[in-house]
Motif scaffolding. Structure first.
Motif, PDB file in Angstrom:
ATOM      1  N   MET A 122     -30.508 -66.700  32.523  1.00 44.63           N
ATOM      2  CA  MET A 122     -32.091 -65.641  32.603  1.00 44.63           C
ATOM      3  C   MET A 122     -32.610 -64.745  33.904  1.00 44.63           C
ATOM      4  O   MET A 122     -32.874 -63.522  33.620  1.00 44.63           O
ATOM      5  CB  MET A 122     -32.823 -66.404  32.910  1.00 44.63           C
ATOM      6  N   ALA A 123     -32.199 -65.641  34.999  1.00 45.16           N
ATOM      7  CA  ALA A 123     -32.429 -65.236  36.537  1.00 45.16           C
ATOM      8  C   ALA A 123     -31.974 -64.191  36.723  1.00 45.16           C
ATOM      9  O   ALA A 123     -31.985 -63.115  36.953  1.00 45.16           O
ATOM     10  CB  ALA A 123     -32.866 -66.371  37.525  1.00 45.16           C
ATOM     11  N   TYR A 124     -29.972 -64.668  35.569  1.00 38.51           N
ATOM     12  CA  TYR A 124     -28.920 -63.559  36.193  1.00 38.51           C
ATOM     13  C   TYR A 124     -29.957 -61.738  35.983  1.00 38.51           C
ATOM     14  O   TYR A 124     -29.319 -61.393  36.387  1.00 38.51           O
ATOM     15  CB  TYR A 124     -27.770 -63.877  36.448  1.00 38.51           C
ATOM     16  N   ARG A 125     -29.963 -62.280  34.479  1.00 37.04           N
ATOM     17  CA  ARG A 125     -29.705 -60.658  33.520  1.00 37.04           C
ATOM     18  C   ARG A 125     -31.129 -60.812  33.968  1.00 37.04           C
ATOM     19  O   ARG A 125     -30.474 -59.051  33.966  1.00 37.04           O
ATOM     20  CB  ARG A 125     -30.092 -61.194  32.203  1.00 37.04           C
ATOM     21  N   LEU A 126     -31.923 -61.121  34.657  1.00 35.51           N
ATOM     22  CA  LEU A 126     -33.619 -60.397  34.294  1.00 35.51           C
ATOM     23  C   LEU A 126     -33.129 -59.834  35.992  1.00 35.51           C
ATOM     24  O   LEU A 126     -33.706 -58.499  36.089  1.00 35.51           O
ATOM     25  CB  LEU A 126     -34.677 -61.032  35.189  1.00 35.51           C
ATOM     26  N   GLN A 127     -32.591 -60.115  37.110  1.00 36.00           N
ATOM     27  CA  GLN A 127     -31.786 -59.251  38.034  1.00 36.00           C
ATOM     28  C   GLN A 127     -31.181 -58.226  37.668  1.00 36.00           C
ATOM     29  O   GLN A 127     -31.396 -57.060  38.329  1.00 36.00           O
ATOM     30  CB  GLN A 127     -31.095 -60.221  39.302  1.00 36.00           C
TER      31      GLN A 127
ATOM     32  N   PRO B 217     -28.846 -52.227  48.710  1.00 37.68           N
ATOM     33  CA  PRO B 217     -27.610 -51.354  48.640  1.00 37.68           C
ATOM     34  C   PRO B 217     -26.218 -52.732  48.512  1.00 37.68           C
ATOM     35  O   PRO B 217     -25.204 -51.758  48.504  1.00 37.68           O
ATOM     36  CB  PRO B 217     -27.571 -51.300  49.655  1.00 37.68           C
ATOM     37  N   ASP B 218     -26.456 -53.469  49.404  1.00 41.81           N
ATOM     38  CA  ASP B 218     -25.488 -54.286  49.860  1.00 41.81           C
ATOM     39  C   ASP B 218     -26.349 -55.878  49.903  1.00 41.81           C
ATOM     40  O   ASP B 218     -27.140 -56.354  49.119  1.00 41.81           O
ATOM     41  CB  ASP B 218     -24.985 -53.845  51.187  1.00 41.81           C
ATOM     42  N   THR B 219     -25.429 -56.945  50.040  1.00 42.95           N
ATOM     43  CA  THR B 219     -25.524 -58.238  49.864  1.00 42.95           C
ATOM     44  C   THR B 219     -26.569 -58.241  51.558  1.00 42.95           C
ATOM     45  O   THR B 219     -26.728 -59.778  51.462  1.00 42.95           O
ATOM     46  CB  THR B 219     -23.850 -59.277  50.408  1.00 42.95           C
TER      47      THR B 219
ATOM     48  N   ALA C  64     -25.709 -64.268  44.194  1.00 43.24           N
ATOM     49  CA  ALA C  64     -24.265 -64.459  44.463  1.00 43.24           C
ATOM     50  C   ALA C  64     -23.990 -63.334  42.860  1.00 43.24           C
ATOM     51  O   ALA C  64     -22.735 -62.307  42.963  1.00 43.24           O
ATOM     52  CB  ALA C  64     -24.747 -65.450  43.100  1.00 43.24           C
ATOM     53  N   ARG C  65     -25.222 -62.487  42.875  1.00 44.61           N
ATOM     54  CA  ARG C  65     -25.103 -61.871  41.938  1.00 44.61           C
ATOM     55  C   ARG C  65     -24.243 -60.338  42.704  1.00 44.61           C
ATOM     56  O   ARG C  65     -23.357 -59.683  42.186  1.00 44.61           O
ATOM     57  CB  ARG C  65     -25.932 -61.091  41.021  1.00 44.61           C
ATOM     58  N   LYS C  66     -25.188 -59.927  43.756  1.00 44.79           N
ATOM     59  CA  LYS C  66     -24.771 -58.722  44.725  1.00 44.79           C
ATOM     60  C   LYS C  66     -22.810 -58.969  45.027  1.00 44.79           C
ATOM     61  O   LYS C  66     -22.515 -58.163  45.673  1.00 44.79           O
ATOM     62  CB  LYS C  66     -25.479 -59.029  45.993  1.00 44.79           C
ATOM     63  N   LEU C  67     -22.454 -60.244  45.172  1.00 45.26           N
ATOM     64  CA  LEU C  67     -21.132 -61.004  45.221  1.00 45.26           C
ATOM     65  C   LEU C  67     -20.378 -60.503  44.417  1.00 45.26           C
ATOM     66  O   LEU C  67     -19.203 -60.931  44.535  1.00 45.26           O
ATOM     67  CB  LEU C  67     -21.798 -62.416  46.250  1.00 45.26           C
ATOM     68  N   ALA C  68     -21.364 -60.028  43.339  1.00 45.56           N
ATOM     69  CA  ALA C  68     -19.468 -60.283  42.390  1.00 45.56           C
ATOM     70  C   ALA C  68     -19.212 -61.406  41.533  1.00 45.56           C
ATOM     71  O   ALA C  68     -17.994 -61.926  41.551  1.00 45.56           O
ATOM     72  CB  ALA C  68     -19.171 -59.029  42.068  1.00 45.56           C
ATOM     73  N   ILE C  69     -20.418 -62.655  41.840  1.00 43.62           N
ATOM     74  CA  ILE C  69     -20.130 -64.409  42.048  1.00 43.62           C
ATOM     75  C   ILE C  69     -21.539 -64.125  40.792  1.00 43.62           C
ATOM     76  O   ILE C  69     -22.139 -64.234  40.681  1.00 43.62           O
ATOM     77  CB  ILE C  69     -19.924 -64.670  42.974  1.00 43.62           C
ATOM     78  N   ASP C  70     -20.275 -65.166  39.404  1.00 42.58           N
ATOM     79  CA  ASP C  70     -21.108 -65.565  38.610  1.00 42.58           C
ATOM     80  C   ASP C  70     -21.315 -67.115  39.230  1.00 42.58           C
ATOM     81  O   ASP C  70     -20.844 -68.017  39.038  1.00 42.58           O
ATOM     82  CB  ASP C  70     -19.601 -66.023  37.494  1.00 42.58           C
ATOM     83  N   PRO C  71     -22.850 -67.121  38.882  1.00 44.06           N
ATOM     84  CA  PRO C  71     -23.496 -68.292  39.684  1.00 44.06           C
ATOM     85  C   PRO C  71     -22.969 -69.393  38.666  1.00 44.06           C
ATOM     86  O   PRO C  71     -23.070 -71.087  38.787  1.00 44.06           O
ATOM     87  CB  PRO C  71     -24.715 -67.450  39.760  1.00 44.06           C
ATOM     88  N   ARG C  72     -23.271 -69.083  37.362  1.00 48.71           N
ATOM     89  CA  ARG C  72     -22.902 -70.560  36.205  1.00 48.71           C
ATOM     90  C   ARG C  72     -21.540 -71.156  36.712  1.00 48.71           C
ATOM     91  O   ARG C  72     -21.214 -72.206  37.002  1.00 48.71           O
ATOM     92  CB  ARG C  72     -23.151 -69.573  34.773  1.00 48.71           C
ATOM     93  N   THR C  73     -20.610 -70.040  36.949  1.00 51.05           N
ATOM     94  CA  THR C  73     -19.499 -71.024  37.238  1.00 51.05           C
ATOM     95  C   THR C  73     -19.468 -71.507  38.761  1.00 51.05           C
ATOM     96  O   THR C  73     -18.379 -72.694  38.531  1.00 51.05           O
ATOM     97  CB  THR C  73     -17.519 -69.483  37.364  1.00 51.05           C
ATOM     98  N   ALA C  74     -20.059 -70.155  39.646  1.00 53.72           N
ATOM     99  CA  ALA C  74     -19.905 -71.165  41.201  1.00 53.72           C
ATOM    100  C   ALA C  74     -21.140 -72.454  41.104  1.00 53.72           C
ATOM    101  O   ALA C  74     -20.018 -73.103  41.710  1.00 53.72           O
ATOM    102  CB  ALA C  74     -20.535 -70.436  41.562  1.00 53.72           C
ATOM    103  N   LEU C  75     -21.420 -72.762  40.482  1.00 56.08           N
ATOM    104  CA  LEU C  75     -22.570 -74.163  40.632  1.00 56.08           C
ATOM    105  C   LEU C  75     -21.696 -74.802  39.363  1.00 56.08           C
ATOM    106  O   LEU C  75     -20.998 -76.570  39.762  1.00 56.08           O
ATOM    107  CB  LEU C  75     -23.142 -74.028  39.586  1.00 56.08           C
ATOM    108  N   GLU C  76     -20.808 -74.702  38.701  1.00 57.23           N
ATOM    109  CA  GLU C  76     -19.784 -75.205  37.604  1.00 57.23           C
ATOM    110  C   GLU C  76     -19.012 -75.925  38.764  1.00 57.23           C
ATOM    111  O   GLU C  76     -18.393 -77.396  38.207  1.00 57.23           O
ATOM    112  CB  GLU C  76     -19.234 -74.972  35.799  1.00 57.23           C
ATOM    113  N   ARG C  77     -17.901 -75.230  39.598  1.00 53.25           N
ATOM    114  CA  ARG C  77     -17.097 -75.712  40.117  1.00 53.25           C
ATOM    115  C   ARG C  77     -17.572 -76.459  41.131  1.00 53.25           C
ATOM    116  O   ARG C  77     -17.421 -77.640  41.247  1.00 53.25           O
ATOM    117  CB  ARG C  77     -16.655 -74.865  41.734  1.00 53.25           C
TER     118      ARG C  77
END
Length: 256
Positions: free
Chosen positions: A141-146, A157-159, A200-213
């Motif tokens: 939800m946080a990711y989609r809101l952002q 504009p950047d990270t 994570a979104r600005k770094l083009a990282i899926d936060p779910r995948t990162a947290l799963e790892r």
């Protein structure tokens, strides 16, 4: 109502559900509401199959999800509301609108353009953040809101901006922790998590995948610590933090 070609995969799935509805008492009594929990479960199982990248598991889970989609279409048929052709036609029209370069003369929209098109489809006054299902897991939800806010230009504009925001939220959390008010600390923890998702979104990282790892890594290392402790006669529940930290560092040094 139009129907899919009789030999198509979708047509066979629909025919199977119609047969189940006609001959199986359990399937006959199912409604949209009673099927909802199973649909959510199947979607999560499919997500796990995608994560494991197991083709056989993925095939089976896609089949299970297709069954539930076919159930909902058949129920729509029975109620005279829509059929597979209407569902597919609505999907085609939506994609035509959202890919004007492929199906028209306009430039292909970027992600921001895509979000503007979706907002227009939701109607005037609907709001950029409206329409997200409240049952979305909080991290998603946080990711989609952002993502939606970014789609209308509310974004760094950047990270550097989100990186600084994470540092700011950590400082605020430290300050509120010293004050000792649980409700305020909880708010600051939430703000920090929200900021990390945005980074994570600005770094083009899926936060779910990162947290799963990260979860997998912690589980793997902690289980290795337990094994190492057992080999050395160390009782996990009674060992001090210093001793456990040493075991953890040993395990970590092995790149587990």
């Amino acid at each position: 109502m139009d129907t899919p070609a009789p030999d198509s995969a979708l047509a066979r799935a629909l025919a199977l559900v119609r047969d189940l509805r006609a001959r199986c008492p359990w399937d006959h009594t199912q409604t949209r509401a009673t099927l909802r929990p199973y649909l959510v479960e199947e979607a999560l199982e499919l997500d796990q199959a995608l994560r494991s990248d197991d083709p056989l598991a993925l095939r089976d889970e896609l089949g299970d999800l297709l069954l539930h989609l076919a159930f909902q279409i058949v129920i729509g048929e029975e109620r005279g509301e829509f059929d597979a052709e209407a569902v597919t036609r609505a999907l085609e029209q939506k994609m035509w609108r959202r890919h004007p370069k492929l199906f028209g003369d306009s430039a292909t929209p970027d992600h921001e353009g895509w979000e503007r098109v979706k907002r227009k489809e939701r109607g005037a006054g609907s709001g950029t953040l409206r329409g997200l299902p409240p049952s979305l897991p909080p991290l998603l939800m946080a990711y989609r809101l952002q993502e939606r806010a970014a789609g209308v230009g509310f974004d760094w504009p950047d990270t550097r901006g989100p990186m600084d925001k994470v540092k700011e939220e950590i400082a605020e959390l430290e300050r509120e922790t010293r004050n000792g008010k649980r409700e305020t600390v909880e708010d600051e923890v939430g703000d920090l998590l929200f900021a990390v998702v945005n980074l994570a979104r600005k770094l083009a990282i899926d936060p779910r995948t990162a947290l799963e790892r990260a979860n997998d890594k912690f589980r793997r290392r902690f289980e290795a610590v337990e094994q190492l402790a057992e080999q050395r006669g160390v009782e996990i529940g009674r060992a001090g933090l210093d001793e456990l930290d040493k075991l953890w560092d040993e395990v970590k040094a092995q790149s587990l």
